[in-house]
Motif scaffolding. Structure first.
Motif, short mmCIF file in Angstrom:
data_model
loop_
_atom_site.label_atom_id
_atom_site.label_comp_id
_atom_site.label_asym_id
_atom_site.label_seq_id
_atom_site.Cartn_x
_atom_site.Cartn_y
_atom_site.Cartn_z
N GLY A 45 0.80 -1.22 0.00
CA GLY A 45 0.00 0.00 0.00
C GLY A 45 0.84 1.27 0.00
O GLY A 45 2.02 1.25 -0.38
N PRO A 46 0.23 2.36 0.44
CA PRO A 46 0.82 3.69 0.31
C PRO A 46 2.21 3.85 0.94
O PRO A 46 2.46 3.33 2.03
CB PRO A 46 -0.19 4.61 1.01
CG PRO A 46 -1.14 3.74 1.73
CD PRO A 46 -1.10 2.41 1.05
N SER A 105 0.32 0.31 -4.76
CA SER A 105 -0.43 1.51 -5.09
C SER A 105 -0.57 2.39 -3.87
O SER A 105 -0.63 1.91 -2.73
CB SER A 105 -1.81 1.17 -5.64
OG SER A 105 -2.52 2.36 -5.91
N ASN A 106 -0.65 3.69 -4.14
CA ASN A 106 -0.89 4.66 -3.08
C ASN A 106 -2.38 4.97 -2.96
O ASN A 106 -2.76 5.84 -2.20
CB ASN A 106 -0.09 5.94 -3.35
CG ASN A 106 1.40 5.66 -3.32
OD1 ASN A 106 1.88 4.93 -2.46
ND2 ASN A 106 2.15 6.22 -4.26
N HIS A 107 -3.19 4.24 -3.72
CA HIS A 107 -4.63 4.55 -3.81
C HIS A 107 -5.48 3.37 -3.33
O HIS A 107 -5.33 2.24 -3.82
CB HIS A 107 -4.99 4.92 -5.25
CG HIS A 107 -4.13 6.02 -5.78
ND1 HIS A 107 -4.37 7.35 -5.50
CD2 HIS A 107 -2.98 5.99 -6.49
CE1 HIS A 107 -3.42 8.09 -6.05
NE2 HIS A 107 -2.56 7.30 -6.66
N GLU A 108 -6.37 3.66 -2.44
CA GLU A 108 -7.21 2.63 -1.83
C GLU A 108 -8.01 1.84 -2.88
O GLU A 108 -8.06 0.60 -2.84
CB GLU A 108 -8.15 3.30 -0.83
CG GLU A 108 -8.96 2.35 0.03
CD GLU A 108 -9.82 3.11 1.02
OE1 GLU A 108 -10.17 4.29 0.77
OE2 GLU A 108 -10.16 2.51 2.05
N GLY A 109 -8.65 2.56 -3.82
CA GLY A 109 -9.48 1.89 -4.83
C GLY A 109 -8.67 0.94 -5.70
O GLY A 109 -9.16 -0.14 -6.06
N ALA A 110 -7.44 1.32 -6.02
CA ALA A 110 -6.60 0.46 -6.86
C ALA A 110 -6.24 -0.82 -6.11
O ALA A 110 -6.16 -1.91 -6.71
CB ALA A 110 -5.34 1.21 -7.27
N ASP A 125 -9.32 -2.99 -6.22
CA ASP A 125 -9.42 -3.62 -7.55
C ASP A 125 -8.44 -4.80 -7.67
O ASP A 125 -8.77 -5.83 -8.26
CB ASP A 125 -9.13 -2.60 -8.66
CG ASP A 125 -10.25 -1.57 -8.80
OD1 ASP A 125 -11.37 -1.82 -8.30
OD2 ASP A 125 -10.00 -0.51 -9.42
N PHE A 183 -3.34 2.19 5.46
CA PHE A 183 -4.73 1.74 5.27
C PHE A 183 -5.11 0.66 6.29
O PHE A 183 -6.28 0.47 6.59
CB PHE A 183 -4.96 1.20 3.86
CG PHE A 183 -5.01 2.25 2.78
CD1 PHE A 183 -5.65 3.46 3.00
CD2 PHE A 183 -4.44 2.03 1.53
CE1 PHE A 183 -5.71 4.44 2.00
CE2 PHE A 183 -4.49 2.98 0.53
CZ PHE A 183 -5.13 4.20 0.77
N SER A 236 -8.96 1.27 6.86
CA SER A 236 -9.69 1.00 5.62
C SER A 236 -10.68 -0.18 5.75
O SER A 236 -10.33 -1.34 5.52
CB SER A 236 -8.76 0.72 4.44
OG SER A 236 -9.56 0.41 3.29
#
Ligand code: DQA
Length: 145
Positions: free
Chosen positions: A8-9, A50-55, A58, A77, A81
């Motif tokens: 993650g981020p 990814s730095n993006h939660e949605g990615a 996915d 996250f 999250s």
């Protein structure tokens, strides 16, 4: 076996980011080490960051029916999250959560993982070896020493 490693981020900045906590090895060297380890054990491994939660959500959805196991360090996250928690619960792929640092020796907000309840287990404080330990667990569980 087929493994998906999810980071993650800020984990793309391994090696540069707070090296006193996360060490001096880069994200790229982590991926190479894990890929080599998997190959030596007759397995395949992909790395996703990814730095993006949605990615990340996915990527978890996309792992269903494609990978045998996920090893994930959700970064910050981890601590808030619920969407990643729900994504893990929605798929049929077992996951081990990994933290490079010992989160329990750090700030209070890092002590709680909202994502770990959807995981087989959690490894923390073993540095980058934690990812390899998680892979070893899955290999052994699947009868591949
Ligand atoms: C981390 C611990 C988290 O609290 C932090 O936000 C990270 C990295 C670890 O690997 O130790 O980004 O997951």
């Amino acid at each position: 076996m087929k493994f998906l490693i999810i980071n993650g981020p800020n984990l793309n900045l391994l090696g540069k980011r707070e090296p006193g906590i996360y060490g001096e090895n880069t994200y790229e060297s982590l991926c190479k080490r894990l890929k080599d380890f998997a190959a030596a054990h007759d397995s395949q491994l992909d790395c996703f960051q990814s730095n993006h939660e949605g990615a990340i959500i996915d990527a978890i959805h996309g792992a269903d029916g494609v990978y045998d196991a996920i090893v994930m360090n959700p970064g910050a996250f981890t601590h808030y999250s619920y969407a990643i928690l729900d994504a893990l619960k929605a798929v049929d792929v077992p996951c081990i959560e990994v933290h490079i640092s010992n989160v329990h020796q750090r700030e209070e907000f890092r002590h709680k993982s909202v994502t770990a309840p959807a995981c087989v287990g959690q490894i923390c404080g073993l540095g980058l070896y934690g990812y390899e330990a998680a892979i070893r667990y899955f290999l052994e569980e699947n009868g591949r020493p």
